[in-house]
Enzyme design. Structure first.
Site, PDB file in Angstrom:
ATOM      1  CB  SER A 142      82.530  51.122  59.937  1.00 29.23           C
ATOM      2  OG  SER A 142      82.198  52.298  59.246  1.00 29.23           O
ATOM      3  CD  GLU A 379      86.228  60.116  67.679  1.00 28.05           C
ATOM      4  OE1 GLU A 379      87.313  59.716  67.232  1.00 28.05           O
ATOM      5  OE2 GLU A 379      85.860  59.907  68.832  1.00 28.05           O
TER       6      GLU A 379
HETATM    7  C1  FAD Z   1      88.513  64.157  57.175  1.00 29.85           C
HETATM    8  C2  FAD Z   1      88.604  62.852  57.891  1.00 29.85           C
HETATM    9  C3  FAD Z   1      89.285  62.788  59.095  1.00 29.85           C
HETATM   10  C4  FAD Z   1      89.397  61.562  59.768  1.00 29.85           C
HETATM   11  N1  FAD Z   1      90.114  61.519  60.940  1.00 29.85           N
HETATM   12  C5  FAD Z   1      90.370  60.309  61.502  1.00 29.85           C
HETATM   13  C6  FAD Z   1      91.243  60.206  62.635  1.00 29.85           C
HETATM   14  O1  FAD Z   1      91.737  61.197  63.177  1.00 29.85           O
HETATM   15  N2  FAD Z   1      91.547  58.964  63.093  1.00 29.85           N
HETATM   16  C7  FAD Z   1      91.026  57.829  62.531  1.00 29.85           C
HETATM   17  O2  FAD Z   1      91.345  56.749  63.000  1.00 29.85           O
HETATM   18  N3  FAD Z   1      90.166  57.902  61.480  1.00 29.85           N
HETATM   19  C8  FAD Z   1      89.835  59.110  60.962  1.00 29.85           C
HETATM   20  N4  FAD Z   1      88.995  59.189  59.871  1.00 29.85           N
HETATM   21  C9  FAD Z   1      88.416  57.969  59.325  1.00 29.85           C
HETATM   22  C10 FAD Z   1      86.957  57.808  59.708  1.00 29.85           C
HETATM   23  O3  FAD Z   1      86.836  57.530  61.080  1.00 29.85           O
HETATM   24  C11 FAD Z   1      86.386  56.711  58.803  1.00 29.85           C
HETATM   25  O4  FAD Z   1      86.266  57.277  57.516  1.00 29.85           O
HETATM   26  C12 FAD Z   1      85.061  56.207  59.287  1.00 29.85           C
HETATM   27  O5  FAD Z   1      85.225  55.477  60.466  1.00 29.85           O
HETATM   28  C13 FAD Z   1      84.367  55.317  58.243  1.00 29.85           C
HETATM   29  O6  FAD Z   1      85.219  54.338  57.791  1.00 29.85           O
HETATM   30  P1  FAD Z   1      85.403  54.103  56.210  1.00 29.85           P
HETATM   31  O7  FAD Z   1      85.663  55.436  55.595  1.00 29.85           O
HETATM   32  O8  FAD Z   1      86.415  53.032  56.011  1.00 29.85           O
HETATM   33  O9  FAD Z   1      83.989  53.630  55.703  1.00 29.85           O
HETATM   34  P2  FAD Z   1      83.379  52.172  55.733  1.00 29.85           P
HETATM   35  O10 FAD Z   1      83.541  51.557  57.073  1.00 29.85           O
HETATM   36  O11 FAD Z   1      83.938  51.424  54.565  1.00 29.85           O
HETATM   37  O12 FAD Z   1      81.856  52.488  55.498  1.00 29.85           O
HETATM   38  C14 FAD Z   1      81.323  52.924  54.238  1.00 29.85           C
HETATM   39  C15 FAD Z   1      79.838  53.169  54.433  1.00 29.85           C
HETATM   40  O13 FAD Z   1      79.177  51.957  54.870  1.00 29.85           O
HETATM   41  C16 FAD Z   1      78.508  52.179  56.117  1.00 29.85           C
HETATM   42  N5  FAD Z   1      78.639  50.981  56.951  1.00 29.85           N
HETATM   43  C17 FAD Z   1      79.773  50.347  57.328  1.00 29.85           C
HETATM   44  N6  FAD Z   1      79.495  49.303  58.120  1.00 29.85           N
HETATM   45  C18 FAD Z   1      78.146  49.271  58.290  1.00 29.85           C
HETATM   46  C19 FAD Z   1      77.239  48.431  59.007  1.00 29.85           C
HETATM   47  N7  FAD Z   1      77.685  47.410  59.730  1.00 29.85           N
HETATM   48  N8  FAD Z   1      75.924  48.723  58.940  1.00 29.85           N
HETATM   49  C20 FAD Z   1      75.456  49.752  58.212  1.00 29.85           C
HETATM   50  N9  FAD Z   1      76.265  50.589  57.500  1.00 29.85           N
HETATM   51  C21 FAD Z   1      77.594  50.356  57.544  1.00 29.85           C
HETATM   52  C22 FAD Z   1      79.206  53.357  56.748  1.00 29.85           C
HETATM   53  O14 FAD Z   1      78.365  54.041  57.663  1.00 29.85           O
HETATM   54  C23 FAD Z   1      79.539  54.215  55.528  1.00 29.85           C
HETATM   55  O15 FAD Z   1      78.421  54.963  55.155  1.00 29.85           O
HETATM   56  C24 FAD Z   1      88.820  60.401  59.220  1.00 29.85           C
HETATM   57  C25 FAD Z   1      88.100  60.474  58.017  1.00 29.85           C
HETATM   58  C26 FAD Z   1      87.992  61.664  57.345  1.00 29.85           C
HETATM   59  C27 FAD Z   1      87.252  61.706  56.055  1.00 29.85           C
END
Ligand code: FAD
Length: 402
Positions: A142, A379
């Site tokens: 994120s 996204e």
């Molecule tokens: C099938 C799939 C395809 C994907 N495709 C792409 C792609 O093409 N390109 C790419 O770059 N990425 C891609 N992603 C990655 C995706 O964009 C990330 O999983 C997403 O941005 C969340 O990041 P994270 O999984 O590290 O979760 P984290 O950032 O670790 O978050 C974990 C949880 O905490 C919450 N959270 C985090 N920060 C805050 C905050 N400040 N306030 C409140 N809540 C918060 C989040 O909403 C989430 O619920 C893909 C992921 C999947 C599963």
């Protein structure tokens, strides 16, 4: 205010719906079962789409949802351009299958990034590529400002080092748009995006994910070890503009978030349509009756339909604003937050309303519930979209409201 789909796009919507119905649906379950197998049927479809787009002022596909895709018509009044046509196409295609749409050649989110920020020469060079988008890293999801992949200038090249994970179409696409920092000490402003073509020495796909849904779409980890790319592959301005900060690379999201919201609307519509058909065997589905006098199942379906309509209208507004060159970051996040949440609720409730049919693999309802989850994650997650909306409403910066 006119809340109908634009008349000039009705042909496109009809065509996309027929593709969804006759092309995607018949192979939907096949590729849900065969994760990591490329849906070769898509090659012909992609070629057809390229043909449709060639010379068309209102092209469909990820690349047409961009600032350049904004309506060209300068006459006053309602203008609809590439953002709206791409959105309407995506909604219909995802009524067919989200995973298959994501697996379509040349329809990657990297294509939207190229269309949004590339200069004319880059558009010419990368126009025919199928481009994935690589932002996420093992230590950064994120909070994309925490990117650790580096790009070091060396003559007329940049040298990339780092690791990207969860890259949609990361293995199959012909290129990847990679976010990397020119200088970790300068924070967000130093993050730039680079087009890296597959086959470039130093770029290696290291892993393919096994996932809950969208199994037709490949999700890859990619490592960059002294990966040398021409300096001319940097998208946008190479200067580090501390005033503009992150704005350059973030602009892409104003065009892509409405598209992801559109995917959510498409899959939710599929679930609603099928559940309505199944319920009709038992319920009158008379929309003129007061809510209090219908069964719980009917009342639930009506509420879900209303939620769906609200999500659809918000999303169309975000795309319409992009076509009319209005700043739409807040609306793009509102649309994505609402549509992602609604699609998750709708598809899961439809599993419930359809009873055993909902849970069985004889129907696609259970698959749609699995497929829809990602639309509230990538996204920018639900929580991050709400954070962006709050920042915009309160006039706070990302460091003031985290
Ligand atoms: C099938 C799939 C395809 C994907 N495709 C792409 C792609 O093409 N390109 C790419 O770059 N990425 C891609 N992603 C990655 C995706 O964009 C990330 O999983 C997403 O941005 C969340 O990041 P994270 O999984 O590290 O979760 P984290 O950032 O670790 O978050 C974990 C949880 O905490 C919450 N959270 C985090 N920060 C805050 C905050 N400040 N306030 C409140 N809540 C918060 C989040 O909403 C989430 O619920 C893909 C992921 C999947 C599963």
């Amino acid at each position: 205010m006119n809340l109908e789909s634009p008349h000039k796009f009705r042909g496109l919507v009809g065509q996309a719906h027929r593709v969804a119905e006759h092309f995607f649906r018949p192979i939907s379950r096949k590729y849900d079962k065969a994760e990591h197998e490329y849906p070769k049927e898509l090659d012909m479809l992609a070629a057809l789409l390229d043909g449709m787009n060639a010379g068309s002022p209102d092209a469909v596909g990820a690349g047409s949802a961009s600032k350049r895709g904004a309506a060209r018509d300068e006459a006053p009044g309602v203008r609809n351009g590439g953002n709206m046509s791409a959105l309407l196409g995506v909604m219909e295609l995802c009524w067919g299958d989200v995973g298959l749409l994501l697996a379509m050649p040349r329809q990657g989110l990297g294509n939207a990034a190229i269309a949004a920020v590339a200069n004319d020469e880059q558009l010419q060079r990368f126009g025919g590529q199928w481009a994935a988008m690589a932002i996420t890293e093992p230590g950064c999801g994120s909070d994309s400002a925490a990117i650790r992949t580096t790009a070091t200038k060396d003559g007329d090249h940049y040298i990339l080092n780092g690791e990207k994970i969860f890259v949609t179409s990361g293995e199959r696409a012909s290129a990847v748009v990679v976010w990397a920092t020119l200088d970790k000490g300068l924070g967000r402003a130093a993050i730039k995006s680079f087009v890296v073509e597959h086959g470039t020495p130093g770029m290696t796909v290291t892993r393919l994910e096994k996932k809950l849904g969208i199994k037709a779409s490949d999700t890859a980890s990619i490592s960059f070890n002294d990966c040398r790319v021409p300096a001319s592959n940097l998208l946008g301005n190479p200067e580090i503009d501390v005033q503009k900060g992150f704005a350059g690379v973030m602009e892409t999201f104003d065009n892509t978030r409405p598209l992801v919201a559109g995917m959510a609307i498409g899959v939710a519509k599929a679930a609603l349509d099928r559940t309505r058909q199944l319920l009709k065997k038992h319920c009158a589905m008379d929309y003129k009756k007061p809510l209090l006098s219908v069964s719980h199942a009917e009342a639930t379906l009506y509420r879900l339909e209303a939620e769906w309509e609200a999500a659809r209208l918000l999303t169309m507004k975000a795309a319409w604003m992009a076509d009319n060159k209005m700043p739409n970051s807040k609306e793009a996040s509102m649309a994505k937050a609402k549509a992602g949440r609604v699609a998750n609720e709708v598809t899961l409730k439809c599993v419930e309303l359809a009873g055993v049919m909902g849970y069985s693999e004889d129907e696609l309802l259970e698959k749609w519930a699995r497929d829809s989850k990602i639309l509230d994650i990538f996204e920018g997650t639900q929580q991050i979209q709400l954070l962006i909306v709050a920042r915009r409403l309160l006039g706070k910066s990302s460091s003031e409201l985290k």
